[in-house]
Design an enzyme around this catalytic site. Structure first.
Site, mmCIF file in Angstrom:
data_model
loop_
_atom_site.group_PDB
_atom_site.id
_atom_site.type_symbol
_atom_site.label_atom_id
_atom_site.label_comp_id
_atom_site.label_asym_id
_atom_site.label_seq_id
_atom_site.Cartn_x
_atom_site.Cartn_y
_atom_site.Cartn_z
ATOM 1 N N ARG A 59 7.785 -10.238 -3.302
ATOM 2 C CA ARG A 59 8.952 -9.433 -2.908
ATOM 3 C C ARG A 59 9.078 -9.336 -1.397
ATOM 4 O O ARG A 59 10.171 -9.070 -0.875
ATOM 5 C CB ARG A 59 8.900 -8.058 -3.581
ATOM 6 C CG ARG A 59 9.198 -8.136 -5.077
ATOM 7 C CD ARG A 59 9.079 -6.785 -5.747
ATOM 8 N NE ARG A 59 7.741 -6.261 -5.712
ATOM 9 C CZ ARG A 59 6.782 -6.516 -6.621
ATOM 10 N NH1 ARG A 59 7.052 -7.284 -7.650
ATOM 11 N NH2 ARG A 59 5.590 -5.997 -6.501
ATOM 12 N N GLU A 96 -8.886 -2.695 -7.112
ATOM 13 C CA GLU A 96 -9.600 -1.666 -7.870
ATOM 14 C C GLU A 96 -10.681 -2.334 -8.739
ATOM 15 O O GLU A 96 -11.826 -1.900 -8.782
ATOM 16 C CB GLU A 96 -8.600 -0.918 -8.742
ATOM 17 C CG GLU A 96 -9.117 0.389 -9.273
ATOM 18 C CD GLU A 96 -8.037 1.098 -10.072
ATOM 19 O OE1 GLU A 96 -6.861 0.705 -9.987
ATOM 20 O OE2 GLU A 96 -8.399 2.041 -10.794
HETATM 21 P P1 AMP Z 1 -1.703 -2.766 -2.016
HETATM 22 O O1 AMP Z 1 -2.433 -4.013 -1.608
HETATM 23 O O2 AMP Z 1 -2.479 -1.864 -2.911
HETATM 24 O O3 AMP Z 1 -1.130 -2.035 -0.805
HETATM 25 O O4 AMP Z 1 -0.486 -3.230 -2.921
HETATM 26 C C1 AMP Z 1 0.689 -3.692 -2.339
HETATM 27 C C2 AMP Z 1 1.263 -4.836 -3.111
HETATM 28 O O5 AMP Z 1 1.247 -4.612 -4.514
HETATM 29 C C3 AMP Z 1 2.693 -5.049 -2.706
HETATM 30 O O6 AMP Z 1 2.913 -6.444 -2.573
HETATM 31 C C4 AMP Z 1 3.510 -4.441 -3.827
HETATM 32 O O7 AMP Z 1 4.611 -5.261 -4.151
HETATM 33 C C5 AMP Z 1 2.543 -4.322 -5.002
HETATM 34 N N1 AMP Z 1 2.489 -2.966 -5.574
HETATM 35 C C6 AMP Z 1 1.413 -2.142 -5.579
HETATM 36 N N2 AMP Z 1 1.670 -0.987 -6.200
HETATM 37 C C7 AMP Z 1 2.948 -1.055 -6.610
HETATM 38 C C8 AMP Z 1 3.832 -0.131 -7.303
HETATM 39 N N3 AMP Z 1 3.437 1.079 -7.702
HETATM 40 N N4 AMP Z 1 5.098 -0.541 -7.538
HETATM 41 C C9 AMP Z 1 5.513 -1.770 -7.116
HETATM 42 N N5 AMP Z 1 4.744 -2.658 -6.483
HETATM 43 C C10 AMP Z 1 3.482 -2.319 -6.209
#
Ligand code: AMP
Length: 171
Positions: A59, A96
């Site tokens: 995205r 996680e």
């Molecule tokens: P993080 O590495 O945990 O910051 O996760 C970010 C990535 O995971 C991004 O590319 C988001 O598109 C996706 N992502 C994580 N959590 C969500 C959520 N609750 N809703 C949509 N996309 C998420």
């Protein structure tokens, strides 16, 4: 901003139980919403303007490519493993459960370039942190990071200490 918030659909238990997924497809298909979202992610970085936008699969490609076009700069993809055809550099980060890897073409960025990193959403910050590492490993500099959504409870900013982090909508 409230109009943007209303355009994002919340899907409980996707892709797994306990996750409240922020579905931006409902925003992207709305012409005014899409334009406003790209504006919100772009505007904090108009001055000084970065030299290049780095978008994170997948995205981050949709928003990042539009941001790059708005700024009049090029676009560089950061992708999941095995997708980029040329020689790559990799960064692995913890999830996680388990770990994930991201890649960038090793010649994607020039040493002096200031890169703006774009993704749709900042959660735990692992994805963004790995992208910062890739930009720096290319010898380039990070102008900042821009997100449409930040899930503040997950404290992703904490993993991006020292970088400028902007999010249009916070939850
Ligand atoms: P993080 O590495 O945990 O910051 O996760 C970010 C990535 O995971 C991004 O590319 C988001 O598109 C996706 N992502 C994580 N959590 C969500 C959520 N609750 N809703 C949509 N996309 C998420």
């Amino acid at each position: 901003m409230e109009a943007l918030r209303r355009l994002i659909r919340e899907v409980p238990d996707f892709p797994k139980p306990g996750i409240l997924f922020k579905d931006i497809t409902t925003l992207l298909k709305d012409a005014d919403g899409f334009r406003a979202a790209v504006d919100a992610v772009t505007d904090p970085y108009r001055d000084p303007r970065p030299d290049v936008v780095v978008g994170i699969e997948s995205r981050g490609f949709i928003l990042g490519a539009a941001v790059a076009d708005r700024l009049g700069v090029g676009f560089v993809p950061v992708r999941k493993p095995g997708k980029l055809p040329w020689r790559t550099m990799q960064a692995t980060y913890d999830l996680e459960y388990g770990s994930d890897t991201l890649e960038i073409h090793e010649d994607a960025l020039a040493a002096s370039q200031r890169a703006l990193i774009v993704d749709d959403l900042l959660a735990t910050g692992g994805t963004a942190q790995a992208s910062v590492a890739l930009v720096k490993r290319c010898g380039a500099r990070v102008a900042g990071l821009s997100f449409l959504v930040e899930l503040t409870a997950l404290e992703g900013r904490g993993r991006l200490a020292g970088e400028r982090v902007v999010a249009a909508l916070q939850y």
